[in-house]
Scaffold this active site. Structure first.
Site, short mmCIF file in Angstrom:
data_model
loop_
_atom_site.label_atom_id
_atom_site.label_comp_id
_atom_site.label_asym_id
_atom_site.label_seq_id
_atom_site.Cartn_x
_atom_site.Cartn_y
_atom_site.Cartn_z
N ASP A 311 0.88 -0.95 -0.02
CA ASP A 311 0.05 0.22 -0.15
C ASP A 311 0.99 1.09 -0.02
OD1 ASP A 311 -2.15 1.52 0.22
OD2 ASP A 311 -2.23 1.74 2.35
N THR A 313 0.55 4.55 0.93
CA THR A 313 0.65 5.16 2.24
C THR A 313 1.00 4.62 3.37
OG1 THR A 313 -1.21 6.73 1.49
CG2 THR A 313 -0.74 6.94 3.44
N ASP A 548 -1.68 -0.38 6.54
CA ASP A 548 -1.83 0.06 7.67
C ASP A 548 -3.26 0.44 8.14
OD1 ASP A 548 -2.00 2.37 5.92
OD2 ASP A 548 -0.62 3.71 7.11
#
Length: 813
Positions: A311, A313, A548
């Protein structure tokens, strides 16, 4: 001020000033309405003891140990001591690891501010109860679901849920969800849903259903144990029958002792232990590098991964934006532009963008605000009018502040294509009035912002590329922006290498083709992330997923290995097998190295144990076919197991090993261990028969002097010990060569270890006390014959090794 009624019927109300009382908190704790989901980092002490003691092979060895004790031959019961020591080591190692992991998990447990009895207190997030009045501040993670009672400039980043990185302004009456984070402002709300009822934890619970990290090592070891169990079941009656037929006239004790000797050799008593210890110590080692291992097989799993899904970010980028450049659009003085930008960013209610600018551009002196319009995500601009004829300055989205045909848009598009975020800085002499844009604005400069790329991202991705591990970027952000950032960290792909996921489906089967040829996926929904991971697995890949956000949780659950950042959502960390406690992506190569060490070393250990099992089976069958006593006493095999298998296996399982992962663990083990075990079994048979044909021994057996006395186990004439001694010498010679083969490539510590074990073996045959204990005695002629037979076995083992290219390639990888 709004009030929220207490759903329990309590006559008191939760208000933004007082919160719950101590009595109300106690009542909710007693009824189990807390934020504790009951998840644990490690097994309980009882589970540890049960897993290490109550095993099928401990049961077999325990029963055999009891039988040996009944015969009174305590020396032949040494394997029982080994059994206890093995279980003890496993319990102690796992308990120490449990303490460390639990302590680490506790130190990294999140906290939450709540209002109780009118006071703001900070408590562990798991101690939040239903209706607790939670206070949110910038940087906090929302711990529960609820509706805001009060909010001041509050902005929530919901990318954990949606994948979108833009923050959402919140006001009193708006809902907030667990797993999101506060990027600006403050707020208070009563916890309406906590623990398993909170949205993030519901996703975590769904993701945790029916999950178990696949381990090729554990799967292969379990397959071996299943085979060995059937071998034991078949060999047990054969061994008892053959020994009763041959030496039944010497009494039941001798039958039990000889039968036990063969059956003990069939049990790989230390294999499961050493596999578990290798996983545990690897997990403890990784905690020193700030990696929390929540499922032990994950240590091995990452070494098998051939594609990593990231991912953007929180993995490639820190998640924060930084000021990168100020690009003047006309002849306006650049120093004056920087002063105006610094003054505009010097706002006590600054959002994330203004804070990023303020960190890089200092506020000038003498710029006093007269009027301010704060940023709003709906209008997409902020502004301020300054005194002393400095005019009004506006900063916002170019698509809002510029006309459709403005040529500046072309420059904005060029910068946006590189992954930057571009804002327009304009000014006018007109003062602000209401919430409308002032008239007469003149574009003065472009403010270029960029997501902060993690400094370790490029090196880590380069490492994976060198190791042949493919990278897939799966993000909820704009695909053009994500592709630009991917290129900044060194990923190479053409213009067809990225795609807007809104143009593709959500069915894993349909995504199998596109997931192979595409590197970057943008605007990906949580369901698509999960489908993309499953598509990779359908194509035969071993996939890891990092993330996250709560929106990553289901994908992490379905991935072979899930890796979460510690600053991410609690739901994501609950699902992941690995948590990077300091959020550094650069730790993944260390995890991969630990996985390689475990895989390589356990394979060595498995070869030793399986070779011994095969040797014992050959000896049992040979004894039955040749109508002879089993060649060994249990004490002989205990010595062989300790010096050529148990002790070296412990060190080999824990030593360094950097070889690359090579598929086919079980196949390679059987390819080498089975023929090596057969060779060792034949060596035992030949050396035993050579000793049995000694004239002196034949004469003693004919006179009945090699029979154990009734009710006892000791044979007084030591010549009768020659066959067992000869078989043990030949077997140890061959097995030491198996150990030497498996210890390659050699290092000084391995050479020292093997030399020390050979010295201990020599002492066992040379020291009078040891010879008497083990019933060792041999003539010089028979000694050299036995060594020669063992050496021939060693040569044959070397040939097996050299004709097994897959094994040699794996060992030298």
């Amino acid at each position: 001020m709004a009030q929220a009624p207490d759903p329990t019927g309590d006559p008191q109300f939760v208000t933004p000033e007082t919160g719950l009382t101590a009595a109300q908190v106690a009542e909710r704790v007693a009824s189990g309405r807390t934020n504790d989901t009951g998840s644990a980092t490690s097994r309980s002490v009882w589970e540890i003891v049960k897993a290490n003691v109550f095993t099928r092979f401990n049961a077999i060895l325990g029963a055999l140990f009891v039988l040996i004790l009944a015969t009174g031959s305590l020396a032949d019961g040494l394997f029982g001591v080994v059994l206890v020591v093995n279980s003890g080591i496993g319990i102690v190692q796992e308990y120490l690891a449990k303490r460390k992991l639990d302590r680490l998990a506790l130190l990294n447990a999140p906290t939450t501010r709540v209002v109780r009895d009118g006071q703001v207190v900070e408590i562990p997030t798991i101690e939040v109860v239903a209706d607790d009045l939670i206070e949110l501040r910038t940087g906090d993670q929302v711990p529960a679901d609820g509706e805001l009672l009060a909010a001041t400039g509050l902005e929530i980043n919901e990318s954990n849920l949606t994948g979108e990185s833009d923050s959402i302004p919140k006001a009193a009456g708006d809902k907030v969800m667990s797993g999101t984070s506060v990027v600006a402002g403050t707020g208070r709300f009563p916890a309406a849903a906590v623990g398993p009822h909170a949205y993030a934890n519901k996703i975590a619970a769904e993701a945790k259903k029916f999950t178990k990290t696949h381990s090729e090592i554990q799967s292969s070891v379990n397959t071996l144990l299943k085979y060995i169990t059937w071998v034991v079941i078949i060999a047990l009656p054969l061994q008892i029958w053959s020994q009763y037929r041959v030496i039944g006239d010497q009494g039941w004790r001798e039958v039990v002792i000889r039968s036990t000797g063969g059956l003990v050799g069939l049990v790989p008593e230390g294999l499961v232990l050493l596999t578990s210890v290798a996983f545990l110590l690897a997990a403890v080692q990784l905690t020193r590098q700030q990696v929390l291992v929540q499922e032990l097989p994950a240590v091995e799993g990452l070494a098998r991964v051939d594609v990593v899904c990231l991912d953007k970010t929180g993995t490639l980028t820190v998640g924060d934006i930084i000021f990168e450049d100020l690009l003047p659009l006309d002849a306006y003085d650049e120093n004056d532009l920087r002063a105006a930008l610094g003054a505009l960013a010097d706002d006590p209610n600054a959002n994330g963008t203004l804070k990023a600018v303020a960190d890089a551009v200092p506020a000038p002196s003498g710029w006093n605000r007269r009027t301010t319009i704060a940023f709003n995500s709906a209008r997409k601009w902020s502004a301020a009018t300054f005194e002393d004829a400095r005019g009004t300055w506006v900063m916002g989205a170019p698509d809002v502040l510029l006309s459709d045909d403005d040529p500046i848009r072309g420059k904005v598009s060029e910068l946006a294509a590189t992954g930057r975020r571009v804002l327009l800085l304009s000014n006018t002499d007109a003062a602000l009035s209401g919430q409308e844009l002032p008239a007469g604005m003149v574009p003065r400069a472009l403010v270029v912002l960029a997501e902060q790329v993690r400094p370790d991202a490029k090196d880590t991705l380069d490492y994976f590329k060198e190791q042949g591990v493919a990278i897939k970027i799966i993000s909820g952000d704009n695909p053009t922006t994500v592709a630009a950032i991917a290129r900044r960290v060194g990923l190479e792909f053409d213009d067809d290498g990225f795609v807007d996921a809104r143009t593709i489906g959500e069915d894993a089967e349909e995504l199998r083709e596109i997931v192979e040829k595409t590197t970057v996926f943008g605007r990906v929904s949580p369901e698509q992330k999960r489908a993309l991971v499953n598509a990779l697995k359908m194509n035969g890949h071993v996939a890891a997923m990092t993330g996250d956000g709560v929106n990553d949780a289901l994908a992490l659950k379905d991935a072979d290995i899930g890796v979460a950042m510690n600053n991410g959502a609690q739901a994501t960390k609950a699902v992941a097998q690995l948590v990077l406690l300091d959020g550094k992506f650069s730790h993944l190569p260390s995890v991969l190295a630990e996985g390689r060490r475990v895989i390589g070393n356990v394979e060595r250990v498995a070869n030793l144990f399986v070779a011994k099992n095969v040797m014992s089976l050959i000896a049992i069958v040979s004894a039955a076919v040749a109508s002879m006593p089993f060649p060994f006493l249990p004490r002989h095999l205990t010595l062989v197991s300790a010096l050529t298998i148990g002790i070296p296996a412990f060190f080999l399982a824990l030593g360094p090993n950097k070889r690359r992962y090579v598929p086919g663990f079980l196949k390679r083990v059987l390819r080498f261990a089975v023929p090596s075990g057969v060779i060792a079994g034949v060596v035992v048979l030949v050396s035993y028969l050579l000793a049995k044909n000694e004239p002196a021994l034949k004469a003693l057996e004919a006179s009945g002097q090699c029979r154990a006395p009734e009710g006892g186990t000791a044979i007084l004439n030591t010549v009768c010990w020659h066959p067992g001694t000869a078989a043990t010498i030949a077997l140890m010679t061959t097995f030491f060569w198996i150990l030497i083969v498996l210890a390659r490539p050699f290092r000084m510590w391995k050479a020292g270890l093997i030399a020390a074990l050979i010295l201990l073996t020599i002492l066992a045959f040379w020291l009078p006390m040891a010879r008497e204990f083990f019933n060792f005695e041999i003539s010089s002629t028979l000694l050299w014959e036995s060594l020669l037979v063992g050496a021939v076995g060693a040569v044959l083992v070397e040939i097996v090794y050299r004709t097994a290219p897959a094994m040699r390639a794996a060992q030298n990888a």
